[in-house]
Scaffold this active site. Structure first.
Site, mmCIF file in Angstrom:
data_model
loop_
_atom_site.group_PDB
_atom_site.id
_atom_site.type_symbol
_atom_site.label_atom_id
_atom_site.label_comp_id
_atom_site.label_asym_id
_atom_site.label_seq_id
_atom_site.Cartn_x
_atom_site.Cartn_y
_atom_site.Cartn_z
ATOM 1 N N ASP A 235 0.837 -1.208 0.000
ATOM 2 C CA ASP A 235 0.000 0.000 0.000
ATOM 3 C C ASP A 235 0.869 1.254 0.000
ATOM 4 O O ASP A 235 0.599 2.218 -0.716
ATOM 5 C CB ASP A 235 -0.907 0.011 1.246
ATOM 6 N N GLU B 112 -2.794 -2.282 -9.060
ATOM 7 C CA GLU B 112 -1.558 -1.503 -9.172
ATOM 8 C C GLU B 112 -1.500 -0.773 -10.516
ATOM 9 O O GLU B 112 -0.442 -0.466 -11.025
ATOM 10 C CB GLU B 112 -0.342 -2.417 -8.991
#
Ligand SMILES: [Mg+2]
Length: 320
Positions: A198, A225
């Site tokens: 994260d 992503e």
């Protein structure tokens, strides 16, 4: 927009604008709220409109009968301006008839309070409407913003791509799209854990926002992503330059990625697509082209930029 509960002393105090041409009324309302609100006062409609733009109040308590610009006119002006349309307005007036109330609600007021005011009632109403406003703001934010990275989410991106596509088709100005994928991100998560993953995504977003920073540029998290940068009024050369800077910035973050076959620190692959002068608003085509370029960048070894213009795509298709 953070929620600001009334009973949390560390939260910023709600901002209130009190508008009334009679100083005694202004004072009564001021005293009802001064302890736990930031109170601004105006004694005319014109002054009220100026203060709304300067102070951005959370709510306006608005007298109806005033010389010059009256309360209805002030409310109509606030509702007509997208910048101020969401600010709740409560009319405070000595008039106590249903017609005035209906007219006030028609003008866009959320509520109606009669003078002389009862401080407890007016406080309760104001609290209710400020809370509603804060909840509505928060929901709007949640619906459009990616919770992890704070940039536009996919839904917001889809909408803005359509808007910018129409604008580009109208203006004949180029529109460029970058699709950005963090290389070997699954391996990163597997090795360093999801919290580090994260953190990595947040830092990549910051790097993208730094290079896609002209007015109108936007960064979105498309999913997982994968990120998108939409660059209005940017030709192919400019878009390639932004992509090259993004590549460099992300690599320059130096986020260790020991399991990446591409490099020892985190890298991205970027696909670039730019509209052609004949662009008629086919944003799905622009998106598909950027996505194909991203695929090519990955196939070519990742950690690189590959791009194409819709024009060249047409040429290729024509030659096939
Ligand atoms: Mg008055």
């Amino acid at each position: 927009m953070p929620v600001r509960p009334f009973d949390n002393p560390s939260a910023p105090r709600p901002r209130l604008l009190v508008v009334d041409d009679h100083p005694a009324n202004v004072q009564a309302l001021y005293h009802a709220f001064a302890a736990d609100h930031q109170v601004f006062v105006a004694t005319s409609g014109t002054q009220a409109l100026r203060l709304v733009r300067e102070k951005h109040p959370d709510l306006v308590l608005l007298d109806i009968v005033m010389p010059g610009l009256d309360g209805h006119a002030v409310c109509a002006a606030l509702k007509a301006d997208p910048e101020t349309a969401d600010i709740p307005v409560i009319f405070v007036t000595a008039q106590n008839d249903e017609r005035a109330e209906t007219a006030g609600l028609d003008a866009g007021a959320v509520d109606f309070i009669t003078k002389p005011i009862n401080p407890r009632i007016v406080r309760a109403r104001v609290k209710t409407h400020i809370t509603l406003k804060q909840q509505a703001d928060e929901l709007r934010q949640l619906a459009l913003v990616d919770g992890l990275t704070g940039v536009h989410n996919r839904r917001s991106f889809d909408h803005l791509l359509a808007v910018e596509g129409r604008r580009a088709a109208r203006s004949g100005r180029p529109l460029s799209l970058l699709m950005v994928d963090v290389d070997h991100f699954k391996r990163f998560n597997d090795r360093y854990g999801h919290a580090a993953g994260d953190e990595c995504l947040k830092r990549v977003v910051q790097a993208l926002a730094t290079v896609a920073s002209r007015a109108g540029d936007l960064v979105a998290r498309y999913g997982g992503e994968e990120f998108a940068c939409l660059l209005p009024e940017t030709g192919f050369g400019g878009a390639l330059a932004v992509a090259a800077s993004a590549l460099e910035r992300v690599h320059g973050l130096g986020i260790a990625h020991a399991d990446s076959p591409t490099a020892s620190s985190v890298t991205v692959s970027i696909g670039v697509a730019t509209t052609d002068p004949q662009f008629a608003g086919d944003t799905a085509g622009l998106f598909a082209l950027a996505d194909t370029q991203l695929y090519r960048a990955k196939q070519a070894g990742r950690g690189r930029v590959v791009g194409a213009t819709m024009e060249r795509l047409d040429t290729l298709q024509g030659a096939a």
